[in-house]
Every structure is written in structure tokens, then in C-alpha cells.
Design an enzyme around this catalytic site. Structure first.
Site, PDB file in Angstrom:
ATOM      1  N   CYS A 129       0.830  -6.732   2.153  1.00 41.59           N
ATOM      2  CA  CYS A 129       0.334  -7.040   3.492  1.00 41.59           C
ATOM      3  C   CYS A 129      -1.121  -7.504   3.488  1.00 41.59           C
ATOM      4  O   CYS A 129      -1.474  -8.475   4.162  1.00 41.59           O
ATOM      5  CB  CYS A 129       0.505  -5.833   4.408  1.00 41.59           C
ATOM      6  SG  CYS A 129      -0.091  -4.279   3.711  1.00 41.59           S
ATOM      7  N   HIS A 242      -4.216  -4.182  10.066  1.00 43.84           N
ATOM      8  CA  HIS A 242      -5.199  -4.126   8.985  1.00 43.84           C
ATOM      9  C   HIS A 242      -6.369  -5.062   9.282  1.00 43.84           C
ATOM     10  O   HIS A 242      -6.180  -6.165   9.817  1.00 43.84           O
ATOM     11  CB  HIS A 242      -4.572  -4.566   7.658  1.00 43.84           C
ATOM     12  CG  HIS A 242      -3.580  -3.600   7.092  1.00 43.84           C
ATOM     13  ND1 HIS A 242      -3.340  -2.356   7.623  1.00 43.84           N
ATOM     14  CD2 HIS A 242      -2.761  -3.710   5.995  1.00 43.84           C
ATOM     15  CE1 HIS A 242      -2.417  -1.742   6.892  1.00 43.84           C
ATOM     16  NE2 HIS A 242      -2.061  -2.546   5.908  1.00 43.84           N
TER      17      HIS A 242
END
Length: 343
Positions: A129, A242
Site C-alpha cells: 500500500c 496512510h
């Protein structure tokens, strides 16, 4: 895509649930979808619009008749079942780290290196990710002005560690606010109101596996092993999304305005960059979005040919499920669904 038979392995997990949500948004018919999970979860019901789909146990025979299998059930499951799915005639898109560095397996972000998909042998790896969102921002610049060095610090939400990690943050937050003691289970230390510079295990070189994933995956996807990459990955008490602070050095000068202009033209990237009115990417507003958000683009003060930026994305969506489904869509659009040896 609408005519393809699709299996979701790990259908009851966080990424599996996001797979299902996105497939429904893509109007994939329920009759073309098979949901697979462990024996423990088999028999549970998942609502797919107005349809009810029963989750089946993952077995070798479950892949019969499947065109594309989307895996998000951990490395051990992928290593065992992916070759069996391929043998049954499916093409596997795997979200674990099991196949990423296999030289025979393409590692792909469709906006970055879609052409690598043409050469697949039945298994395709979905990147980490944190690497996905970094390269969504850097690859368009690298095509114009090659990147020499990347320094990245990540601030990764707990959803990257799964549903139990989300529950642990929520529980610990209540406990701390109520003056109660905290007993960590998912993380080695308290995560509520804390920051842990520790994602995955530490290696002999002092870096974590998460940090080395960013190094190795960047090299593989950009097809350039000369790029110097160093990463520090931290877990922060954020539920989802994130964030990354990136310093990138180019071989030639690139003004911040030029980088900003290039990124505004990139599909899948949204520039939010007006600090005068407090406009910059934030994880809470990125949640649920397909885009990677870039802001705080500015010249680095310590090194020539460098710019700094702040990059945010939904790690469960673009960082996992969406990217895998975009891979499937790219395969379908180019008639690459079958492995190159059987087309």
C-alpha cells in the site's frame, strides 16, 4: 469485466469487503461472483446489493470456472492456493507479499507499469500500500525527469494491520480516556495516542520488512535499480488512510511549480496544495476515495534538484482492493486475462 467469473479469497476481511464494495460499484453481476474464505467463515452471508451471497470455503475445486481470483487472505494462503487456482484456469491477483519479488510475477500499478501485465504467467502481485501511493505521485515525474534518490517517511493507519488492529485502537482510546490500563495484543506497544516506528519485523540491516518493501518494489516497478531509496515506516493512531512525507531528488532541476503542474494532469492523482487557506491532503478526507492526494509541494532547502511533498491515500482502497481490480480491468480491456502461454 461484467462477463468474467470472479472469485474473492478472504472475502470476510477488510480488503475482501472492499473488493466486494468496488465490484458492486463496477456493476459486476452477483451470479458472476464467488466469495471464498476460511472454513471458519464459510456459510456466512454477504449482502451484494439486493442479493445474498453465501461465503464458501476456499478449496482447490472452488476455482473451477473462475477467470480472475482476487486474493487477500495472507501470504501462506496465497502461496498454497494461487498455483492451484492457476491450474484450474484462473488468473490470480494477489494482495499479499508472497509473490511480489518473484522475477516471474509482474508487480503492477496500472497507472505506472501496466505493460508488465502482458507477460504474466497466471499470477500477478499487487504492491504494498505505501509503495502504491508513493509511486502514483513519483512515477509521472520520473518519466519526465529521472529520479535519483527518494527519502520517504510514512505515517500508516492501523487499518493496514487489519480489522483487529482497528478494534484495538478504538478500544485502547476509550481505555486511556477513561484512565484504564492498556494491554496491547496486535501491536507490541500501546497504539492509542502513540506512534510506533515499527511496521512488520526488523531485519539484520536495521530496517523493517515494510521499509525494504518500498525499496525493492520501487526498483522493480520503475525498472530502475539505480534509484536510491530509503524509508522509515511508522504506525500512527489513525483508523484509515496512510500519509507520506517524501523528499525526491532528480538528476536535473525540477521547480515545484513544474511538478505541481505535471501532477494536476495525472489520472488518479489529485493535487490539494494551497497552504495559505490550509488546503493539503489528510487521511480522513482521503478515506473512500479512488485518488491519491498530493500537497505541500515545495523546493527542498538542503539539497539542489530536490522537492518535498506530502502524499495521502486510502490504504484499503487504492492501496489494496482498488489497485487489484484496476489490474483486472486492464487485463480484460487488453485481452490479457489468460496467461501468455494459453492465450
Amino acid at each position: 469485466m461484467q462477463d468474467l467469473k470472479i472469485a474473492v479469497v478472504g472475502a470476510t476481511g477488510m480488503v475482501g469487503q472492499e473488493f466486494i464494495k468496488i465490484l458492486k460499484q463496477r456493476n459486476i453481476p452477483a451470479k458472476n461472483l464467488r466469495l471464498l474464505a476460511s472454513a471458519r467463515s464459510a456459510g456466512s452471508i454477504v449482502y451484494y446489493g439486493s442479493n445474498e451471497i453465501t461465503v464458501e470455503e476456499t478449496t482447490p475445486s472452488a476455482f473451477n470456472g473462475i477467470n480472475i481470483a482476487l486474493f487477500s487472505a495472507g501470504g501462506d494462503v496465497s502461496r498454497y492456493y494461487a498455483p492451484l487456482a492457476v491450474k484450474a484456469g484462473a488468473t490470480v491477483i494477489d494482495n499479499s507479499s508472497a509473490w511480489r519479488m518473484d522475477p516471474e510475477v509482474p508487480l503492477v500499478i496500472p497507472e505506472v507499469n501496466a505493460a508488465d501485465l502482458e507477460q504474466h504467467n497466471g499470477i500477478i502481485a499487487n504492491p504494498n500500500c505505501s509503495t502504491i501511493q508513493m509511486l502514483m505521485a513519483l512515477a509521472p515525474l520520473h518519466r519526465i525527469n529521472p529520479v535519483k534518490r527518494i527519502i520517504v517517511s510514512t505515517y500508516q493507519s492501523v487499518s493496514g494491520a487489519g480489522g483487529k488492529a482497528v478494534f484495538e485502537l478504538q478500544t485502547q482510546s476509550r481505555q486511556v480516556l477513561d484512565g484504564q490500563s492498556v494491554n496491547p495484543h496486535v501491536f507490541p506497544h500501546q497504539i492509542a495516542f502513540n506512534v510506533l516506528p515499527h511496521i512488520d519485523v526488523f531485519l539484520d540491516n536495521g530496517f523493517t520488512k515494510e521499509e525494504m518493501k518500498m525499496v525493492n518494489e520501487t526498483h522493480k516497478m520503475l525498472h530502475d535499480y539505480s534509484i536510491i531509496v530509503t524509508a522509515t515506516c511508522a504506525r500512527v493512531p489513525v483508523l484509515n488512510g496512510h500519509s507520506e512525507s517524501i523528499t525526491v531528488e532528480f538528476y536535473e532541476s525540477m521547480p515545484a511549480d513544474e511538478a505541481r503542474g505535471i501532477l494536476t494532469m495525472v489520472k488518479g492523482v489529485k493535487v490539494l496544495d494551497d497552504p495559505t487557506i490550509n488546503v493539503y491532503p489528510q487521511p480522513w478526507s482521503a478515506t473512500g476515495s479512488d485518488d491519491t492526494f498530493v500537497g505541500r509541494i515545495r523546493q527542498d532547502l538542503s539539497q539542489p534538484n530536490c522537492i518535498n511533498m506530502w502524499v495521502v491515500a486510502d490504504n484499503i482502497r487504492k492501496g489494496a482492493a482498488l489497485n487489484a481490480i484496476q489490474i483486472a480491468e486492464t487485463l480484460a480491456a487488453n485481452d490479457w486475462v489468460k496467461a501468455k502461454g494459453v492465450r
